[in-house]
Design a protein around this motif. Structure first.
Motif, PDB file in Angstrom:
ATOM      1  N   VAL A  54     -49.181 -49.234 -52.240  1.00 17.13           N
ATOM      2  CA  VAL A  54     -47.911 -48.859 -51.496  1.00 17.13           C
ATOM      3  C   VAL A  54     -47.654 -47.368 -51.828  1.00 17.13           C
ATOM      4  O   VAL A  54     -46.978 -46.960 -53.279  1.00 17.13           O
ATOM      5  CB  VAL A  54     -46.630 -49.737 -51.849  1.00 17.13           C
ATOM      6  N   ALA A  55     -48.076 -46.241 -51.231  1.00 20.76           N
ATOM      7  CA  ALA A  55     -47.811 -44.914 -51.514  1.00 20.76           C
ATOM      8  C   ALA A  55     -46.426 -45.008 -51.178  1.00 20.76           C
ATOM      9  O   ALA A  55     -45.926 -44.905 -49.783  1.00 20.76           O
ATOM     10  CB  ALA A  55     -48.756 -44.020 -50.801  1.00 20.76           C
ATOM     11  N   TRP A  56     -45.264 -44.563 -51.928  1.00 18.47           N
ATOM     12  CA  TRP A  56     -43.927 -44.311 -51.401  1.00 18.47           C
ATOM     13  C   TRP A  56     -43.282 -43.124 -52.147  1.00 18.47           C
ATOM     14  O   TRP A  56     -43.621 -42.868 -53.285  1.00 18.47           O
ATOM     15  CB  TRP A  56     -43.290 -45.655 -52.163  1.00 18.47           C
ATOM     16  N   ALA A  57     -42.466 -42.605 -51.388  1.00 21.01           N
ATOM     17  CA  ALA A  57     -41.811 -41.172 -51.792  1.00 21.01           C
ATOM     18  C   ALA A  57     -40.157 -41.512 -51.083  1.00 21.01           C
ATOM     19  O   ALA A  57     -39.982 -41.676 -49.955  1.00 21.01           O
ATOM     20  CB  ALA A  57     -42.325 -40.001 -51.378  1.00 21.01           C
ATOM     21  N   GLN A  58     -39.185 -41.633 -52.191  1.00 19.76           N
ATOM     22  CA  GLN A  58     -37.865 -41.754 -51.779  1.00 19.76           C
ATOM     23  C   GLN A  58     -37.017 -41.456 -52.861  1.00 19.76           C
ATOM     24  O   GLN A  58     -37.157 -41.880 -53.982  1.00 19.76           O
ATOM     25  CB  GLN A  58     -37.421 -43.037 -51.232  1.00 19.76           C
ATOM     26  N   GLN A  59     -35.934 -40.702 -52.615  1.00 22.95           N
ATOM     27  CA  GLN A  59     -34.992 -40.102 -53.596  1.00 22.95           C
ATOM     28  C   GLN A  59     -33.654 -39.954 -53.134  1.00 22.95           C
ATOM     29  O   GLN A  59     -33.368 -38.932 -52.202  1.00 22.95           O
ATOM     30  CB  GLN A  59     -35.429 -38.987 -54.551  1.00 22.95           C
ATOM     31  N   TRP A  60     -32.656 -40.781 -53.638  1.00 19.23           N
ATOM     32  CA  TRP A  60     -31.253 -40.502 -52.998  1.00 19.23           C
ATOM     33  C   TRP A  60     -30.537 -39.246 -53.443  1.00 19.23           C
ATOM     34  O   TRP A  60     -30.789 -38.789 -54.529  1.00 19.23           O
ATOM     35  CB  TRP A  60     -30.410 -41.729 -53.219  1.00 19.23           C
ATOM     36  N   VAL A  61     -29.859 -38.668 -52.487  1.00 21.60           N
ATOM     37  CA  VAL A  61     -29.312 -37.439 -52.645  1.00 21.60           C
ATOM     38  C   VAL A  61     -27.974 -37.589 -51.971  1.00 21.60           C
ATOM     39  O   VAL A  61     -27.637 -38.055 -50.982  1.00 21.60           O
ATOM     40  CB  VAL A  61     -29.905 -35.901 -52.289  1.00 21.60           C
ATOM     41  N   ASP A  62     -26.786 -37.127 -52.780  1.00 22.31           N
ATOM     42  CA  ASP A  62     -25.292 -37.253 -52.482  1.00 22.31           C
ATOM     43  C   ASP A  62     -25.204 -36.577 -51.081  1.00 22.31           C
ATOM     44  O   ASP A  62     -25.722 -35.474 -51.031  1.00 22.31           O
ATOM     45  CB  ASP A  62     -24.569 -37.334 -53.469  1.00 22.31           C
ATOM     46  N   ASP A  63     -24.036 -36.872 -50.466  1.00 23.12           N
ATOM     47  CA  ASP A  63     -23.609 -36.199 -49.239  1.00 23.12           C
ATOM     48  C   ASP A  63     -23.695 -34.681 -49.512  1.00 23.12           C
ATOM     49  O   ASP A  63     -24.075 -33.663 -48.647  1.00 23.12           O
ATOM     50  CB  ASP A  63     -22.478 -36.637 -48.596  1.00 23.12           C
ATOM     51  N   ASP A  64     -22.942 -34.196 -50.398  1.00 22.28           N
ATOM     52  CA  ASP A  64     -22.877 -32.747 -51.105  1.00 22.28           C
ATOM     53  C   ASP A  64     -24.208 -32.083 -51.191  1.00 22.28           C
ATOM     54  O   ASP A  64     -24.356 -30.811 -51.232  1.00 22.28           O
ATOM     55  CB  ASP A  64     -21.935 -32.655 -52.021  1.00 22.28           C
ATOM     56  N   GLN A  65     -25.320 -32.677 -51.427  1.00 21.77           N
ATOM     57  CA  GLN A  65     -26.629 -31.980 -51.510  1.00 21.77           C
ATOM     58  C   GLN A  65     -27.464 -32.031 -50.274  1.00 21.77           C
ATOM     59  O   GLN A  65     -28.538 -31.940 -50.077  1.00 21.77           O
ATOM     60  CB  GLN A  65     -27.383 -32.765 -52.843  1.00 21.77           C
ATOM     61  N   LEU A  66     -26.768 -32.873 -49.144  1.00 23.91           N
ATOM     62  CA  LEU A  66     -27.324 -32.578 -47.877  1.00 23.91           C
ATOM     63  C   LEU A  66     -27.011 -31.586 -46.889  1.00 23.91           C
ATOM     64  O   LEU A  66     -25.744 -31.418 -46.824  1.00 23.91           O
ATOM     65  CB  LEU A  66     -27.274 -34.171 -47.029  1.00 23.91           C
ATOM     66  N   PRO A  67     -27.738 -30.544 -46.691  1.00 22.77           N
ATOM     67  CA  PRO A  67     -27.190 -29.411 -46.114  1.00 22.77           C
ATOM     68  C   PRO A  67     -26.780 -29.432 -44.596  1.00 22.77           C
ATOM     69  O   PRO A  67     -27.168 -30.449 -43.937  1.00 22.77           O
ATOM     70  CB  PRO A  67     -28.644 -28.597 -46.066  1.00 22.77           C
ATOM     71  N   ARG A  68     -25.986 -28.688 -44.413  1.00 22.85           N
ATOM     72  CA  ARG A  68     -25.374 -28.669 -42.931  1.00 22.85           C
ATOM     73  C   ARG A  68     -26.263 -28.493 -41.883  1.00 22.85           C
ATOM     74  O   ARG A  68     -26.109 -29.038 -40.869  1.00 22.85           O
ATOM     75  CB  ARG A  68     -23.908 -27.798 -42.963  1.00 22.85           C
ATOM     76  N   THR A  69     -27.101 -27.804 -42.403  1.00 26.71           N
ATOM     77  CA  THR A  69     -28.252 -27.387 -41.219  1.00 26.71           C
ATOM     78  C   THR A  69     -28.975 -28.534 -40.860  1.00 26.71           C
ATOM     79  O   THR A  69     -29.136 -28.820 -39.950  1.00 26.71           O
ATOM     80  CB  THR A  69     -29.413 -26.268 -41.799  1.00 26.71           C
ATOM     81  N   LEU A  70     -29.472 -29.591 -42.144  1.00 31.71           N
ATOM     82  CA  LEU A  70     -29.897 -30.760 -41.388  1.00 31.71           C
ATOM     83  C   LEU A  70     -29.079 -31.676 -40.850  1.00 31.71           C
ATOM     84  O   LEU A  70     -29.584 -32.124 -39.643  1.00 31.71           O
ATOM     85  CB  LEU A  70     -30.418 -31.253 -42.867  1.00 31.71           C
TER      86      LEU A  70
END
Length: 237
Positions: A54-70
């Motif tokens: 199982v090749a897996w990649a995931q890392q939670w980032v909080d809302d303030d680190q999610l850019p408005r562009t995305l």
């Protein structure tokens, strides 16, 4: 007759308990990020069976680190009325239904069949499906999806729904969430994604496993340009 009434009562009670279980899980998500989704677990099992790893990649980032562009890019691409609707965009659903009917009619005229052309699902509906449900397409599952969608909208803010969605959605095989996608495709953090990079990621969402083979294909680049043009009109919650 009494036996039938008891059976119906038991079924109603079971359905009610299931809805309360979903509601409890969703309420907890106000404060605690989900560790995994139903879709992610099914994907992990599939990878283990097919590839013995199982090749897996995931890392939670909080809302303030999610850019408005995305956020703007995903809303513009996936659900342009996200900030206004109550979980279901009935106009989009109606439009999708008509397009599917026309496609079915054309296919039948050619002696072929087509299962689905366009879904019309909102971001909240996609999250409901990914969090708790299987990929089967039945009326019963769609009914449960609707119930979970309305519960998500009732118990969580729009900001929280979008935060959970962007941290758990698939962006490639074994690749989940904005941070993992940004690192994989652009070798940067999600917080540093530029406008065009965010648009390219948004374009991939409907078919991430297909687009990951050529993430800079002419279609992706061209579609991303259209999304950039629509981002200024995308309303954030």
């Amino acid at each position: 007759m009494r036996h039938a009434i008891r059976l119906v009562a038991v079924l109603v009670l079971a359905v009610l308990c299931l809805q309360l279980w979903f509601a409890g899980r969703i309420l907890l998500m106000r404060w605690v990020a989900p560790q995994s989704t139903s879709f992610q677990r099914s994907e992990a099992l599939r990878l283990l069976k097919e590839k013995q790893q199982v090749a897996w990649a995931q890392q939670w980032v909080d809302d303030d680190q999610l850019p408005r562009t995305l956020k703007r890019a995903v809303i513009a691409s996936e659900d342009d009325t996200f900030a206004q609707h109550g979980g279901v965009d009935w106009d989009a659903l109606k439009g999708a239904w008509k397009k599917n009917e026309k496609a079915q009619a054309r296919a039948q005229a050619r002696g072929k069949s087509v299962a689905k052309v366009i879904g019309g699902s909102t971001i909240t509906q996609q999250l409901a499906k990914n969090l708790f449900l299987s990929g089967e397409r039945t009326l019963l599952r769609k009914g449960q999806e609707l119930a979970i969608t309305l519960t998500l909208e009732a118990l969580l803010s729009k900001d929280r729904i979008l935060e959970i969605y962007l941290n758990s959605v698939e962006w490639g095989e074994g690749l989940f969430g904005a941070q993992a996608a940004a690192r994989h495709y652009f070798h940067t953090d999600a917080a540093r994604l530029g406008t065009f990079e965010a648009a390219r990621l948004a374009v991939m969402l409907p078919a991430p496993k297909r687009f990951e083979r050529q993430p800079a294909s002419p279609y992706v680049i061209g579609r991303a340009g259209l999304i950039v043009g629509r981002m200024t009109g995308a309303q954030l919650p």
